[in-house]
Design an enzyme around this catalytic site. Structure first.
Site, short mmCIF file in Angstrom:
data_model
loop_
_atom_site.label_atom_id
_atom_site.label_comp_id
_atom_site.label_asym_id
_atom_site.label_seq_id
_atom_site.Cartn_x
_atom_site.Cartn_y
_atom_site.Cartn_z
N GLY A 83 53.56 42.65 31.85
CA GLY A 83 52.40 43.25 31.21
C GLY A 83 51.18 42.36 31.00
N SER A 84 51.13 41.22 31.68
CA SER A 84 49.94 40.39 31.46
C SER A 84 48.70 41.15 31.91
CB SER A 84 50.06 39.05 32.18
OG SER A 84 50.35 39.23 33.53
N ALA A 132 54.09 46.71 36.65
CA ALA A 132 53.37 46.22 35.47
C ALA A 132 54.06 45.12 34.67
CB ALA A 132 53.06 47.38 34.54
N CYS A 146 50.97 36.87 44.45
CA CYS A 146 50.80 35.44 44.21
C CYS A 146 51.51 34.67 45.31
CB CYS A 146 51.28 35.05 42.81
SG CYS A 146 53.01 35.40 42.53
C1 SAM Z 1 54.43 40.28 40.33
S1 SAM Z 1 55.46 41.14 39.23
C2 SAM Z 1 54.29 42.00 38.22
C3 SAM Z 1 53.61 41.15 37.17
C4 SAM Z 1 52.76 41.97 36.23
N1 SAM Z 1 51.78 42.77 36.95
C5 SAM Z 1 52.05 41.11 35.21
O1 SAM Z 1 50.89 40.77 35.45
O2 SAM Z 1 52.63 40.80 34.17
C6 SAM Z 1 56.12 42.43 40.22
C7 SAM Z 1 56.89 43.50 39.47
O3 SAM Z 1 57.19 44.55 40.39
C8 SAM Z 1 58.39 45.17 39.98
N2 SAM Z 1 58.89 45.92 41.13
C9 SAM Z 1 59.61 45.50 42.18
N3 SAM Z 1 59.83 46.49 43.05
C10 SAM Z 1 59.22 47.59 42.55
C11 SAM Z 1 59.08 48.94 42.98
N4 SAM Z 1 59.63 49.35 44.11
N5 SAM Z 1 58.39 49.80 42.21
C12 SAM Z 1 57.83 49.39 41.04
N6 SAM Z 1 57.93 48.12 40.59
C13 SAM Z 1 58.61 47.24 41.33
C14 SAM Z 1 59.25 44.02 39.55
O4 SAM Z 1 60.25 44.46 38.65
C15 SAM Z 1 58.23 43.08 38.89
O5 SAM Z 1 58.21 43.28 37.50
#
Ligand code: SAM
Lengths: 308, 155
Positions: A120-121, A117, A236
């Site tokens: 948080g967008s 998350a 993305c």
């Molecule tokens: C693409 S970003 C998410 C962006 C977010 N959904 C937004 O819209 O603001 C991916 C996120 O996955 C988290 N992440 C990476 N590996 C993970 C895991 N095994 N379990 C949960 N979160 C994870 C990262 O810390 C990162 O914040």
């Protein structure tokens, strides 16, 4: 970091997937337009924000078919320094990043898990879309990023979310989730452009195996959602190994189907074949969004239904 | 420099759901002080940790969520400060536009000064106590009006 003159070589392997490839490469040289989402939870009168920004010399226009989204000129305007931002009236966000939540269609009263998350967008977008009335579990495995998520929830005045810090792959069972968003960590190729300050994770030598992580997250999300529930998988990035191949893995392991979905931006079907591998035919119902066609970050979105 | 944000603890406990009496006490405060009806919060639970009250959407069932190890739950709503209740700026920014009394309208330069100096000489026909600070239609948060002064509790 990938230099712009290396981009053609880097993206060459996607020539067959990316429509009008040369146009795509040209497009990477231009900066993206600036957008924000207006937060009606805190700001009941939109004109206060719009007039306020206009007084600062900004041109603000609503984006057709994207409720609450506005396009801002000039595109280098520092929205993050404004009073409107500080008070949580706006959330700067690229347009295509709104698509996964449009596919998710969260409803008031439902249990929603946002598995990856931070910052948080999309969590805050879910809160808005449900009038702050869904039960949102916002999870991220990284403490530093979770702090940014918590700050954004507070800034936007969201009362419908709780936060957790599990590895998504082992998120505990027990909550009957109606919908789950897996906005997975990815190589971020869809964000790449001139002056891009991030890095393309996939390229990094010895970097963790992203497809393996993504598969683990998606399978867990499927097992967590209730029968008949929805899982949206999004990245993305352009790489089919992080997109169709991950969803294909799920479709072969579990009783799931991809649900077709209408989107307010131009898109293409998911690929059903890549480097000699053939994927589940359902993948044609997933959607690919490209930067040069959307004037936004490239995205992949699959809306998946748990059948059994 | 210490970051104030790092309030996240690994072993944070689930906040407790407050009793009906306690809920009524907190919501009555909001109703009496600001004229914001209790029904405004009908879809939310009131939870508490130590001296803090949190607003959290009312789930179909709370039990399954309570098995999660949580970092934060909901929105920081009200605090107990000695024997008084104090609304948070976060909560006032969200709900303060519904207030019908004890709202202070400042000019931009007054707001500026209040934010910089944390207090402002101020006379108004108000009951002493916590107030909603507004400026040009925007709610900024919580202040305290007492003895011809306005004291800032803005973040
Ligand atoms: C693409 S970003 C998410 C962006 C977010 N959904 C937004 O819209 O603001 C991916 C996120 O996955 C988290 N992440 C990476 N590996 C993970 C895991 N095994 N379990 C949960 N979160 C994870 C990262 O810390 C990162 O914040």
């Amino acid at each position: 970091m990938l230099e712009l003159n290396e981009a053609p070589a880097y993206f060459e392997r996607y020539r067959e997937i990316i429509p009008r490839f040369e146009e795509f490469l040209e497009h990477l040289k231009k900066p993206l337009p600036l957008y924000f989402r207006l937060n009606e939870l805190k700001c009941p009168r939109e004109e206060i924000v719009l007039k306020g920004l206009e007084r600062q010399g900004v041109k603000v226009e609503p984006v057709p078919n994207f409720p609450k989204f506005y396009r801002v000129e000039p595109r280098d305007f520092p929205l993050g320094n404004t009073e409107e931002y500080y008070l949580g009236y706006i959330y700067p966000m690229t347009l295509s990043s709104a698509l996964p939540v449009l596919a998710l269609e969260p409803k008031p009263g439902e249990y929603i898990l946002d598995m990856c998350a931070a910052p948080g967008s999309k969590t805050t977008q879910i809160a808005q879309a449900t009038g702050d009335r869904a039960v949102i579990v916002a999870n991220d495995r990284r403490l530093d990023r979770l702090a940014a998520l918590v700050a954004n929830l507070k800034r936007l005045g969201v009362a419908s979310a709780l936060t957790t810090i599990y590895r998504g792959e082992v998120f505990p069972y027990g909550v009957p989730f109606d919908r789950i968003l897996v906005d997975a960590p990815c190589s971020g190729e869809g964000r790449y452009r001139q002056g891009y300050e991030g890095e393309l994770l996939y390229q990094k030598e010895g970097h963790t195996n992203l497809p393996a992580i993504q598969k683990g997250l998606l399978v867990r999300a499927f097992d967590l959602v209730k029968v008949g529930g929805i899982v949206v998988y999004s990245t993305c990035t352009i790489n089919p190994e992080e997109n169709e191949m991950v969803v294909d893995y799920l479709l072969r392991k579990r009783q799931a189907e991809i649900v077709p979905c209408d989107y307010p931006l131009p898109h293409h079907p998911g690929v059903t074949e890549w480097e000699g591998r053939v994927f589940h035919p359902d993948l044609a119902k997933a959607a690919r969004f490209f930067p040069h066609e959307t004037e936004s970050v490239g995205f992949f979105v699959a809306k998946i239904k748990r059948l059994f | 420099m210490k970051k104030r944000r790092k309030k996240i603890h690994k072993e944070a406990k689930w906040p407790r759901v407050v009793s009906l009496e306690e809920r009524d006490e907190v919501l009555s405060f909001w109703e009496e002080r600001f004229g914001i009806p209790k029904e405004t919060f009908a879809d939310y639970l009131l939870l508490s940790t130590a001296k803090n009250y949190w607003l959290f959407v009312k789930p179909p069932e709370l039990r399954p969520l309570q098995n999660l190890q949580v970092q934060t739950v909901g929105l920081l709503f009200t605090r107990r400060v000695s024997k008084w209740l104090k609304p948070t700026s976060t909560a006032l920014q969200r709900f303060g536009h519904l207030a019908t009394r004890n709202v202070v309208e400042l000019t931009p330069s007054e707001l500026d000064r209040l934010r910089r100096e944390r207090r402002l000489p101020f006379e108004a026909e108000l009951e002493e106590g916590y107030v909603v600070i507004k400026c040009e239609g925007k709610v900024w948060g919580c202040g305290l009006y007492a003895k011809g002064k306005l004291i800032s509790y803005l973040p």
